[in-house]
Scaffold this motif. Structure first.
Motif, short mmCIF file in Angstrom:
data_model
loop_
_atom_site.label_atom_id
_atom_site.label_comp_id
_atom_site.label_asym_id
_atom_site.label_seq_id
_atom_site.Cartn_x
_atom_site.Cartn_y
_atom_site.Cartn_z
N ALA A 535 70.90 -52.06 126.15
CA ALA A 535 69.48 -51.89 126.56
C ALA A 535 69.20 -51.43 127.83
O ALA A 535 67.92 -51.06 128.47
N GLY A 536 70.25 -51.18 128.62
CA GLY A 536 69.92 -50.72 130.06
C GLY A 536 69.59 -49.37 130.36
O GLY A 536 69.97 -48.47 129.73
N VAL A 537 68.59 -49.19 131.19
CA VAL A 537 68.01 -47.87 131.47
C VAL A 537 67.53 -47.89 132.73
O VAL A 537 67.23 -48.80 133.43
N VAL A 538 67.95 -46.64 133.66
CA VAL A 538 67.60 -46.37 134.93
C VAL A 538 66.57 -45.35 135.18
O VAL A 538 67.00 -44.23 134.43
N VAL A 539 65.54 -45.40 135.84
CA VAL A 539 64.68 -44.43 136.12
C VAL A 539 64.50 -44.41 137.76
O VAL A 539 64.55 -45.19 138.49
N GLU A 540 64.11 -43.11 138.09
CA GLU A 540 63.43 -42.80 139.53
C GLU A 540 62.10 -43.42 139.49
O GLU A 540 61.56 -42.95 138.43
N ARG A 541 61.94 -44.13 140.58
CA ARG A 541 60.59 -44.66 140.91
C ARG A 541 59.46 -43.70 140.42
O ARG A 541 58.26 -44.28 139.68
N ARG A 542 59.65 -42.56 140.82
CA ARG A 542 58.45 -41.63 140.80
C ARG A 542 58.16 -41.07 139.26
O ARG A 542 57.16 -40.34 139.14
N ILE A 543 59.00 -41.44 138.31
CA ILE A 543 58.82 -41.07 136.87
C ILE A 543 57.42 -41.84 136.28
O ILE A 543 56.85 -41.26 135.42
N GLY A 544 56.91 -42.62 137.14
CA GLY A 544 55.62 -43.43 137.13
C GLY A 544 55.58 -44.70 136.30
O GLY A 544 56.35 -44.77 135.37
N VAL A 545 54.42 -45.43 136.38
CA VAL A 545 54.36 -46.53 135.87
C VAL A 545 54.18 -46.74 134.40
O VAL A 545 54.55 -47.42 133.82
N ASP A 546 53.45 -45.49 133.93
CA ASP A 546 53.23 -45.36 132.46
C ASP A 546 54.76 -45.53 131.62
O ASP A 546 54.82 -45.93 130.79
N VAL A 547 55.69 -44.67 132.15
CA VAL A 547 56.82 -44.72 131.64
C VAL A 547 57.62 -45.79 131.80
O VAL A 547 58.31 -46.43 130.64
N ILE A 548 57.83 -46.42 132.98
CA ILE A 548 58.53 -47.76 133.29
C ILE A 548 57.90 -48.90 132.25
O ILE A 548 58.70 -49.54 131.76
N ASP A 549 56.52 -48.88 132.45
CA ASP A 549 56.03 -49.92 131.46
C ASP A 549 56.13 -49.52 129.82
O ASP A 549 56.23 -50.70 128.95
N GLY A 550 56.05 -48.55 129.62
CA GLY A 550 56.23 -48.21 128.16
C GLY A 550 57.74 -48.28 127.60
O GLY A 550 57.64 -48.80 126.60
N LEU A 551 58.41 -48.24 128.55
CA LEU A 551 60.05 -48.41 128.01
C LEU A 551 60.23 -49.88 128.02
O LEU A 551 60.83 -50.46 127.00
N ARG A 552 59.78 -50.51 129.00
CA ARG A 552 59.64 -52.16 128.86
C ARG A 552 59.13 -52.79 127.66
O ARG A 552 59.78 -53.76 127.20
N ALA A 553 57.96 -52.17 127.52
CA ALA A 553 57.25 -52.83 126.01
C ALA A 553 57.71 -52.52 125.11
O ALA A 553 57.85 -53.02 123.94
#
Length: 597
Positions: A535-553
């Protein structure tokens, strides 16, 4: 612009270059400049890419070397446009058997040291491409690299950092590498000029070997023979002495002169799929390239809004698709394997149906026609939520994209419409001890094989290791694009969002390259020690909070990397109707550039 995609940023770090004469893009500005110089001197795209490729040996020595390998893909200006693969991946030597490696106390092929060396294939492949598709004499194509080797090139910050990490290994165990890279015991710094006298002499030997022949093809073949005989003799003699490997033990290499002289690079047919009206072409399952084709085939059946990497649902869909395709890679890909069923519509449809609303935490290869593939050991790797650690990749790419070594890439398109993408790698300065007479080391591509005869990518004498090198062509009847990136297992993963943004989202090439990237780590790492992060995913920080939180959710374990840390994409293209050419290059790391007019 697709209504289902997030609009691109209002600015780019640099323009998409346009012109009609010729374009080059690579991961280092000197290689780009050398390639463009060949075009200016009347050479075609193949002369240019070969010249730039040899320059990459000097300017990115921690990312590729003459003792390494390459995969290329190209199309000539001839109609109909047909993609072809340049095969520069050497196979395992005759003495590289599972039994021998097991007798050395090994469960995995080491990630560093001469025992992990495949037969070096890059230089023979460059020379083959030049012979059959270039037009310039060998001496002219090699002249910039010979001059740079003699007079020196500035060491990049990343190369200097790599040397800092391996200095102890060099001093304590690899004295020949210390002699080349740590002169008088001093640590070179960013910007220091490095000279490659032994390699210059070897390249001059190639030119001298070619000189007596009046026929251009005969001349280049003479240079190929000189190369194989010299490298085979010197490598076999030097690496027969046991030396330190990444498992902490000393081993002798098994490569012999006859292994090297028997190898010949070749051309192959490309594997293709259709995506949104275009043909996407890759090398076969001796690379990881068909995994990108499978991912595109799966995504082609979904609406545009599910393909946008800048939205939570799109990022989730892309990641889950990649996990399925990469699981198939690890279960079914290998030299000599027929895995064409993985790209058939029924199989692709079945895989598409396996994409759920939540992140999968299982390793899920398919079972085409009821056939179960190889099941590698699942060794859990580490990944933190804010992962800036150094990990393992090609040869040491962290899950977050930070590197101690990697790969490089170069693309060229010319005014006639010839287009080529090449990803050279291996033979990194930290791969194995420097061979003094040659001035470079051999690579460690055999670490991608398994010491298990049931694996499609098992270690077998004469078989190519399943490489991660994976350049791409995208074709229509009247256009072509070449694209690629360094990054080990991430190469196709970083290409996929860029391709989706260009082919579906309507982004310009530079917009797509600049846009924030992401990838999964839920696959079996191709590099020692071959871990897996469910389940590991790596993102660049500037992809945005919406994407980061959406993936974690959705259940993904997200590691947030730096704003500009993932991928080193380059691309060039041609519109054959108008003669318009374009090029774009990655700003990350501040070394990659495009040039052209």
């Amino acid at each position: 612009m697709s209504d289902g995609f997030t609009p691109p940023a209002d600015f780019t770090t640099r323009p998409t270059l346009t012109g009609t004469f010729g374009m080059a893009a690579s991961t280092h500005w000197i290689a780009t400049g050398v390639a463009q110089a060949m075009l200016e001197r009347g050479g075609n795209a193949f002369d240019a890419v070969v010249a730039g490729g040899f320059a990459l040996h000097l300017v990115e020595p921690h990312l590729n070397g003459p003792g390494g390998d390459l995969v290329g893909i190209f199309a000539t200006a001839d109609a109909p446009v047909t993609p072809r693969v340049l095969m520069g991946q050497g196979p395992a030597p005759a003495g590289a058997t599972i039994e021998h490696f097991r007798s050395e106390g090994l469960d995995l092929v080491p990630g560093a040291g001469g025992l992990a060396a495949a037969i070096p294939g890059a230089v023979d492949a460059w020379l083959l491409l030049l012979r059959d598709h270039g037009r310039m004499p060998l001496a002219d194509v090699l002249s910039p690299t010979i001059e740079y080797a003699r007079t020196g090139v500035p060491l990049s910050a990343s190369a200097a950092a790599t040397l800092g990490r391996v200095a102890g290994l060099f001093r304590d165990h690899w004295p020949s590498s210390a002699e080349l890279w740590l002169p008088d015991g001093a640590m070179p710094a960013d910007g220091d000029v490095v000279r490659y006298h032994a390699y210059a002499r070897l390249l001059e030997g190639l030119v001298d070997a070619a000189a007596p022949a009046a026929d251009r093809a005969v001349a280049i073949d003479a240079a190929r023979a000189f190369w194989a005989e010299t490298v085979g003799r010197e490598a076999a003699a030097f690496l027969a002495t046991p030396h330190r490997h990444s498992d902490g033990a000393d081993h002798a290499a098994v490569i012999r002169a006859s292994d090297v002289t028997a190898f010949r690079a070749s051309f192959e047919e490309a594997v293709t799929v259709r995506f949104r009206g275009r043909t996407v072409a890759k090398a076969g399952v001796w690379t990881q390239g068909p995994a990108l084709l499978e991912a595109l085939a799966v995504l082609d059946g979904l609406p545009d809004e599910k393909l946008d990497p800048s939205r939570p649902e799109g990022a989730h869909t892309i990641v889950e698709t990649l996990k399925l395709a990469l699981a198939d890679r690890d279960a079914f890909f290998g030299d000599g394997v027929d895995a064409s069923v993985l790209l058939t519509p029924p199989y692709v449809s079945a895989r598409r149906d396996q994409i759920g609303a939540e992140a999968s935490r299982a390793w899920r290869p398919g079972a085409p026609a009821g056939v179960r593939g190889f099941h590698p050991p699942l060794v859990i790797g580490d990944q933190t939520d804010e992962d800036d650690s150094l990990g393992v990749g090609e040869p040491t790419v962290a899950p977050t994209g930070q590197t101690r070594g990697d790969t490089c890439h170069i693309d060229v398109v010319d005014r006639w419409g010839n287009i080529v993408a090449v990803t050279p790698s291996g033979g990194w300065l930290q791969s194995s001890p420097t061979i003094p007479a040659l001035g470079f080391c051999l690579g460690t591509r055999l670490q991608m094989t398994w010491l298990d005869g049931a694996a499609p990518s098992a270690l077998r004498p004469g078989a190519r290791p399943r490489t991660t090198l994976t350049p791409t062509l995208v074709l229509t009847d009247d256009s072509a694009m070449a694209i690629g990136t360094p990054g080990g297992d991430q190469q196709d993963q970083w290409q996929l969002p860029a391709l989706l943004r260009m082919l579906v989202g309507g982004y310009t090439p530079q917009q797509a390259i600049d846009a924030p990237a992401l990838h999964t780590t839920a696959f079996i790492d191709s590099f020692w020690p071959r871990t897996w992060t469910p389940a590991g995913v790596v993102v660049e920080r500037r992809i945005g909070v919406d994407v980061i939180d959406g993936l974690r959710a959705r259940g993904h374990d997200v590691a947030v990397s730096g704003d500009w840390s993932l991928g080193r994409l380059c691309a060039v293209g041609v519109d054959r109707r108008t003669g318009r050419l374009w090029a774009a290059a990655n700003p990350r790391g501040m070394l990659g550039y495009a040039a052209g007019r």
